[in-house]
Design an enzyme around this catalytic site. Structure first.
Site, PDB file in Angstrom:
ATOM      1  N   GLU A  60       0.772  -1.215   0.021  1.00  0.00           N
ATOM      2  CA  GLU A  60       0.086   0.242   0.057  1.00  0.00           C
ATOM      3  C   GLU A  60       1.000   1.368  -0.071  1.00  0.00           C
ATOM      4  O   GLU A  60       1.987   1.056   0.213  1.00  0.00           O
ATOM      5  CB  GLU A  60      -0.957  -0.154   1.132  1.00  0.00           C
ATOM      6  CG  GLU A  60      -1.962  -1.147   1.129  1.00  0.00           C
ATOM      7  CD  GLU A  60      -2.775  -1.036   2.137  1.00  0.00           C
ATOM      8  OE1 GLU A  60      -3.205  -0.053   2.782  1.00  0.00           O
ATOM      9  OE2 GLU A  60      -3.112  -2.283   2.796  1.00  0.00           O
ATOM     10  N   HIS A  65      -9.048   9.553   2.506  1.00  0.00           N
ATOM     11  CA  HIS A  65      -8.521   8.203   1.748  1.00  0.00           C
ATOM     12  C   HIS A  65      -8.736   8.724   0.082  1.00  0.00           C
ATOM     13  O   HIS A  65      -9.780   9.236  -0.099  1.00  0.00           O
ATOM     14  CB  HIS A  65      -9.266   7.036   2.069  1.00  0.00           C
ATOM     15  CG  HIS A  65      -8.715   5.592   1.435  1.00  0.00           C
ATOM     16  ND1 HIS A  65      -8.429   5.493   0.362  1.00  0.00           N
ATOM     17  CD2 HIS A  65      -8.101   4.846   1.914  1.00  0.00           C
ATOM     18  CE1 HIS A  65      -7.936   4.348   0.014  1.00  0.00           C
ATOM     19  NE2 HIS A  65      -7.590   3.942   1.029  1.00  0.00           N
ATOM     20  N   ARG A 123      -0.704   8.715   1.613  1.00  0.00           N
ATOM     21  CA  ARG A 123      -2.084   8.866   1.160  1.00  0.00           C
ATOM     22  C   ARG A 123      -2.315  10.394   1.004  1.00  0.00           C
ATOM     23  O   ARG A 123      -2.985  10.742   0.198  1.00  0.00           O
ATOM     24  CB  ARG A 123      -2.704   8.326   2.250  1.00  0.00           C
ATOM     25  CG  ARG A 123      -3.909   7.575   2.013  1.00  0.00           C
ATOM     26  CD  ARG A 123      -4.546   6.930   3.026  1.00  0.00           C
ATOM     27  NE  ARG A 123      -4.245   5.599   2.766  1.00  0.00           N
ATOM     28  CZ  ARG A 123      -4.681   4.715   3.900  1.00  0.00           C
ATOM     29  NH1 ARG A 123      -5.326   4.799   4.834  1.00  0.00           N
ATOM     30  NH2 ARG A 123      -4.490   3.337   3.532  1.00  0.00           N
ATOM     31  N   HIS A 147     -11.397   9.527   6.313  1.00  0.00           N
ATOM     32  CA  HIS A 147     -11.314   8.262   6.432  1.00  0.00           C
ATOM     33  C   HIS A 147     -10.741   8.057   7.969  1.00  0.00           C
ATOM     34  O   HIS A 147     -11.162   6.888   8.649  1.00  0.00           O
ATOM     35  CB  HIS A 147     -10.283   7.639   5.341  1.00  0.00           C
ATOM     36  CG  HIS A 147      -9.861   6.453   5.629  1.00  0.00           C
ATOM     37  ND1 HIS A 147     -10.721   5.449   5.484  1.00  0.00           N
ATOM     38  CD2 HIS A 147      -8.598   5.792   5.817  1.00  0.00           C
ATOM     39  CE1 HIS A 147     -10.127   3.937   5.563  1.00  0.00           C
ATOM     40  NE2 HIS A 147      -8.893   4.297   5.800  1.00  0.00           N
ATOM     41  N   ARG A 175      -0.744   9.191   8.716  1.00  0.00           N
ATOM     42  CA  ARG A 175      -0.641   7.648   9.058  1.00  0.00           C
ATOM     43  C   ARG A 175      -0.101   6.729   7.511  1.00  0.00           C
ATOM     44  O   ARG A 175      -0.728   7.093   6.658  1.00  0.00           O
ATOM     45  CB  ARG A 175      -1.994   7.166   9.422  1.00  0.00           C
ATOM     46  CG  ARG A 175      -1.774   5.673   9.812  1.00  0.00           C
ATOM     47  CD  ARG A 175      -3.283   4.947  10.275  1.00  0.00           C
ATOM     48  NE  ARG A 175      -4.130   5.221   9.403  1.00  0.00           N
ATOM     49  CZ  ARG A 175      -4.883   4.236   8.733  1.00  0.00           C
ATOM     50  NH1 ARG A 175      -4.459   3.080   8.703  1.00  0.00           N
ATOM     51  NH2 ARG A 175      -5.950   4.661   7.768  1.00  0.00           N
TER      52      ARG A 175
HETATM   53  P1  FAD Z   1     -13.763   0.982  16.037  1.00  0.00           P
HETATM   54  O1  FAD Z   1     -13.185  -0.270  15.121  1.00  0.00           O
HETATM   55  O2  FAD Z   1     -14.147   1.901  15.287  1.00  0.00           O
HETATM   56  O3  FAD Z   1     -14.743   0.622  17.175  1.00  0.00           O
HETATM   57  C1  FAD Z   1     -15.241   1.710  17.975  1.00  0.00           C
HETATM   58  C2  FAD Z   1     -16.290   1.168  18.772  1.00  0.00           C
HETATM   59  O4  FAD Z   1     -16.604   2.052  19.625  1.00  0.00           O
HETATM   60  C3  FAD Z   1     -17.275   0.591  18.101  1.00  0.00           C
HETATM   61  O5  FAD Z   1     -17.805  -0.614  18.557  1.00  0.00           O
HETATM   62  C4  FAD Z   1     -18.603   1.555  18.445  1.00  0.00           C
HETATM   63  O6  FAD Z   1     -19.839   1.320  18.459  1.00  0.00           O
HETATM   64  C5  FAD Z   1     -18.056   2.053  19.788  1.00  0.00           C
HETATM   65  N1  FAD Z   1     -18.658   3.233  20.234  1.00  0.00           N
HETATM   66  C6  FAD Z   1     -18.289   4.661  19.839  1.00  0.00           C
HETATM   67  N2  FAD Z   1     -18.908   5.559  20.585  1.00  0.00           N
HETATM   68  C7  FAD Z   1     -19.545   4.808  21.711  1.00  0.00           C
HETATM   69  C8  FAD Z   1     -20.164   5.556  22.634  1.00  0.00           C
HETATM   70  N3  FAD Z   1     -20.295   6.724  23.018  1.00  0.00           N
HETATM   71  N4  FAD Z   1     -20.739   4.515  23.505  1.00  0.00           N
HETATM   72  C9  FAD Z   1     -20.521   3.337  23.543  1.00  0.00           C
HETATM   73  N5  FAD Z   1     -19.616   2.554  22.333  1.00  0.00           N
HETATM   74  C10 FAD Z   1     -19.185   3.701  21.534  1.00  0.00           C
HETATM   75  N6  FAD Z   1      -6.712   0.485   9.004  1.00  0.00           N
HETATM   76  C11 FAD Z   1      -5.724  -0.569   8.686  1.00  0.00           C
HETATM   77  O7  FAD Z   1      -4.856  -0.463   9.474  1.00  0.00           O
HETATM   78  N7  FAD Z   1      -5.858  -1.300   7.712  1.00  0.00           N
HETATM   79  C12 FAD Z   1      -6.853  -1.269   6.978  1.00  0.00           C
HETATM   80  O8  FAD Z   1      -7.174  -1.949   5.885  1.00  0.00           O
HETATM   81  C13 FAD Z   1      -7.957  -0.410   7.208  1.00  0.00           C
HETATM   82  N8  FAD Z   1      -8.914  -0.091   6.310  1.00  0.00           N
HETATM   83  C14 FAD Z   1     -10.268   0.556   6.636  1.00  0.00           C
HETATM   84  C15 FAD Z   1     -11.249   0.643   5.894  1.00  0.00           C
HETATM   85  C16 FAD Z   1     -12.326   1.281   6.259  1.00  0.00           C
HETATM   86  C17 FAD Z   1     -13.566   1.318   5.342  1.00  0.00           C
HETATM   87  C18 FAD Z   1     -12.218   2.132   7.441  1.00  0.00           C
HETATM   88  C19 FAD Z   1     -13.482   3.133   7.925  1.00  0.00           C
HETATM   89  C20 FAD Z   1     -11.306   2.300   8.213  1.00  0.00           C
HETATM   90  C21 FAD Z   1      -9.959   1.298   7.687  1.00  0.00           C
HETATM   91  N9  FAD Z   1      -8.917   1.187   8.774  1.00  0.00           N
HETATM   92  C22 FAD Z   1      -7.989   0.518   8.417  1.00  0.00           C
HETATM   93  C23 FAD Z   1      -9.043   2.059   9.974  1.00  0.00           C
HETATM   94  C24 FAD Z   1      -9.055   0.897  10.962  1.00  0.00           C
HETATM   95  O9  FAD Z   1     -10.159   0.126  10.624  1.00  0.00           O
HETATM   96  C25 FAD Z   1      -9.599   1.817  12.276  1.00  0.00           C
HETATM   97  O10 FAD Z   1      -8.556   2.862  12.488  1.00  0.00           O
HETATM   98  C26 FAD Z   1      -9.689   0.816  13.347  1.00  0.00           C
HETATM   99  O11 FAD Z   1     -10.496  -0.269  13.012  1.00  0.00           O
HETATM  100  C27 FAD Z   1     -10.155   1.463  14.771  1.00  0.00           C
HETATM  101  O12 FAD Z   1     -10.385   0.314  15.677  1.00  0.00           O
HETATM  102  P2  FAD Z   1     -10.913   0.784  17.103  1.00  0.00           P
HETATM  103  O13 FAD Z   1     -11.019  -0.367  17.815  1.00  0.00           O
HETATM  104  O14 FAD Z   1     -10.106   1.861  17.609  1.00  0.00           O
HETATM  105  O15 FAD Z   1     -12.428   1.362  16.867  1.00  0.00           O
HETATM  106  C1  SIN Z   2      -7.376   0.653   2.500  1.00  0.00           C
HETATM  107  O1  SIN Z   2      -7.482  -0.679   2.653  1.00  0.00           O
HETATM  108  O2  SIN Z   2      -6.904   1.121   1.581  1.00  0.00           O
HETATM  109  C2  SIN Z   2      -7.460   1.118   3.879  1.00  0.00           C
HETATM  110  C3  SIN Z   2      -6.039   1.000   4.723  1.00  0.00           C
HETATM  111  C4  SIN Z   2      -6.003   1.777   5.779  1.00  0.00           C
HETATM  112  O3  SIN Z   2      -6.853   2.573   6.115  1.00  0.00           O
HETATM  113  O4  SIN Z   2      -4.981   1.398   6.543  1.00  0.00           O
END
Ligand code: FAD
Ligand code: SIN
Length: 538
Positions: free
Chosen positions: A114, A242, A288, A349, A384
């Site tokens: 990537e 993104h 990015r 993103h 990032r």
């Molecule tokens: P999240 O997975 O967002 O979880 C947050 C949780 O908190 C959820 O369960 C939500 O319901 C809960 N929550 C929020 N507010 C409250 C509240 N007030 N009360 C109770 N619960 C609450 N990163 C990579 O490294 N590789 C990738 O390939 C990649 N692809 C991506 C593709 C997409 C489409 C997106 C959107 C993001 C991508 N990212 C990727 C970024 C990555 O997915 C996220 O940064 C990461 O998953 C965040 O994880 P987290 O556990 O911090 O939060």
């Molecule tokens: C992607 O798959 O392009 C997203 C990866 C990321 O947000 O790190």
């Protein structure tokens, strides 16, 4: 009646689930509160994968330097090295939990490439990596018997200093976490939870923008509630756009993973010419921020509503096999990526800033930990590196477990009486309609004035609107019966204010923050601490 646990985890994405699994394994009572169904999270939609050094031709120092280069001079090198070095071990734990990373025919793991990576190092499960990780972690949680309360929306943290400000007698002098208030969405009641240690794992803020890859949960609740509790929040100007999401005439933006470009796809302008070579030596696989800015510039130059992604170099046979999710989604929109160019545009993103944390996920508030996208560790700097986010979340959850277990051992059970939530009774439906218009206005203002290219004038324009909205919400919130839309709007306005405040403070262009008024980088890079309005609380 208050509920009591050793640990409370807010959020059920990769960060929250990883943390909960480990403290439960250590024999502690833990409760996960999550605002929707347990699988709903940014994690569940991650496509590209998780970056980690797992092949012989790669090494930790290379991953460190790729991360630092993408971060444009603002990464904390010690943090980068600590997180990147821990990656192989944490990834192996995911494998032990049942994440079946895609393998090549010869049995070796398939490694994606990537933007910004100089080596193939992104482990993936086809293009549905996040879903595979989420499912494995949820399985682990279920086997461990962890309590998960779905549809519990956490409103605010309860801290000793907040109670003292209300005139209550709380032993000691220092500020510490005591518990939280959460709206039980199904019953409509606000419940009180007590714990000595709490982890914010609430994810990102994408929904503050009109166009985003993020699902509806990404409303910045954790950042907003930490800020209200007096915990420092930093570098909020670094919102990552993104470069490639599927262009449609609706507001929805489906991600076309960068790994597609890693397999050879190229960007083309409205006349079908490639252009990334003019912007960066890594061309279509530049970091990015560079790619998103280049697309923005091309769109402005041509007036076209999107650019094209030509995925034909990936190969007609390979594409559906490697990217089944992207393939099917494009087909549903009448585009066959094997033969058609895909119309793509940038969308909000990822949040590069957030709640300031130490390398053990602790914050300035005793008992409060933050990990995952809500936190700002110093890993990402000003931009990032792709697929470093899932990595940061599992590594920092693991580090947080050690620190939080130590904290629990050394701290005394706190018997301070926690006051019940002061429920308002105002439920004015006209006012609610106005508030939902306000939400649209907020998202448009952020998209138009706080986007990929900024100016001081546009930021000030956004700030004036945000302050008006903040005033209206505060007047209403005080007496209102709270519900999810009101709480989310309040948090989104607060987060918008934090983003604009940090953007106005940064008098340079660096990484994800690009402003026409200060196009150069300053010689000495600095973090920006947020200092805007504070919102009154009940
Ligand atoms: P999240 O997975 O967002 O979880 C947050 C949780 O908190 C959820 O369960 C939500 O319901 C809960 N929550 C929020 N507010 C409250 C509240 N007030 N009360 C109770 N619960 C609450 N990163 C990579 O490294 N590789 C990738 O390939 C990649 N692809 C991506 C593709 C997409 C489409 C997106 C959107 C993001 C991508 N990212 C990727 C970024 C990555 O997915 C996220 O940064 C990461 O998953 C965040 O994880 P987290 O556990 O911090 O939060
Ligand atoms: C992607 O798959 O392009 C997203 C990866 C990321 O947000 O790190």
């Amino acid at each position: 009646m208050e509920q009591r646990y050793d640990f409370i985890v807010v959020g059920s994405g990769i960060a929250g689930l990883s943390f909960a699994l480990k403290v439960a394994h250590a024999g502690h009572s833990v409760c996960i509160l999550t605002k929707k169904d347990r699988a709903e999270s940014n994690t569940n939609y991650a496509q590209g994968g998780i970056a980690a050094v797992t092949s012989k031709g790669d090494d930790i120092e290379r991953h460190v330097s790729d991360t630092m280069r993408a971060g444009d001079g603002l990464c904390d090198e010690e943090v980068v090295r600590a997180i990147v070095s821990a990656a192989p071990e944490r990834v192996e734990e995911l494998v032990q939990l049942g994440v079946d990373f895609t393998r090549l025919e010869d049995g070796r793991r398939s490694l994606g490439k990537e933007g910004g990576h100089t080596k193939r190092r992104v482990l993936h499960v086809k293009d549905v990596t996040g879903k595979a990780i989420e499912e494995a972690l949820l399985d682990g949680i279920a086997k461990q018997g962890v309590t998960v309360l779905e549809h519990f929306f956490v409103i605010d943290l309860i801290t000793s200093s907040k109670l003292r400000r209300r005139g209550l007698d709380v032993p000691g002098k220092e500020d510490r976490l005591l518990g939280l208030y959460a709206l039980n969405v199904k019953s409509g009641e606000v419940e009180t939870f007590r714990s000595q240690a709490l982890v914010l794992a609430t994810g990102g803020v994408g929904r503050v923008y009109q166009y985003t890859t993020n699902p509806s949960i990404a409303t910045g609740d954790g950042v907003a509630m930490a800020y209200r509790a007096g915990v420092p929040v930093m570098n909020m100007e670094f919102v990552q756009f993104h470069p490639t999401t599927l262009y449609t005439k609706t507001d929805e933006r489906f991600l076309i993973t960068e790994a597609v470009r890693g397999e050879g796809a190229v960007l083309r302008d409205e006349s079908g010419n490639t252009f990334m070579g003019r912007y960066h030596e890594q061309a279509d696989l530049a970091p990015r921020d560079v790619v998103a800015r280049a697309i923005d510039q091309e769109m402005k130059r041509s007036g076209a509503p999107h650019v094209w992604l030509d995925a034909s170099p990936v190969g007609a046979e390979h594409f559906p096999e490697r990217f089944p999710n992207v393939h099917q989604t494009c087909l549903r929109h009448g585009i066959d990526p094997r033969s058609d160019f895909i119309p793509v545009v940038p969308a909000a993103h990822y949040l590069g800033g957030g709640v300031q944390t130490n390398i053990d996920s602790s914050t300035s508030l005793r008992g409060l930990y933050a990990c995952g996208e809500v936190a700002c560790t110093g890993l990402h700097g000003a931009n990032r590196l792709a697929s470093n986010s899932l990595l940061e979340a599992i590594v920092m959850a693991d580090k947080g477990v050690g620190a939080a277990l130590d904290y629990l051992k050394e701290s005394q059970e706190d018997e301070t009486e926690l006051p019940e939530w002061a429920e308002g009774d105002l439920s004015d439906s006209d006012e609610r309609v106005v508030l939902s218009h306000n939400l649209d206005e907020l998202k448009r203002a952020l998209w138009d004035y706080v986007g990929i290219v900024r100016t001081t004038k546009r930021l000030e324009r956004a700030q004036a609107r945000i302050h008006n909205l903040a005033r209206e919400i505060n007047e209403y919130y005080w007496d209102a019966k709270v519900d999810v839309s009101l709480l989310e709007l309040r948090n989104l306005v607060q987060v918008a204010d934090l983003i604009v405040d940090c953007a106005l403070q940064r008098k340079e262009s660096r990484g994800l923050h690009y402003t026409l008024d200060f196009p150069e980088r300053l010689d000495v890079p600095e973090n920006v601490m947020a200092t805007p309005l504070t919102f009154p609380e009940k």
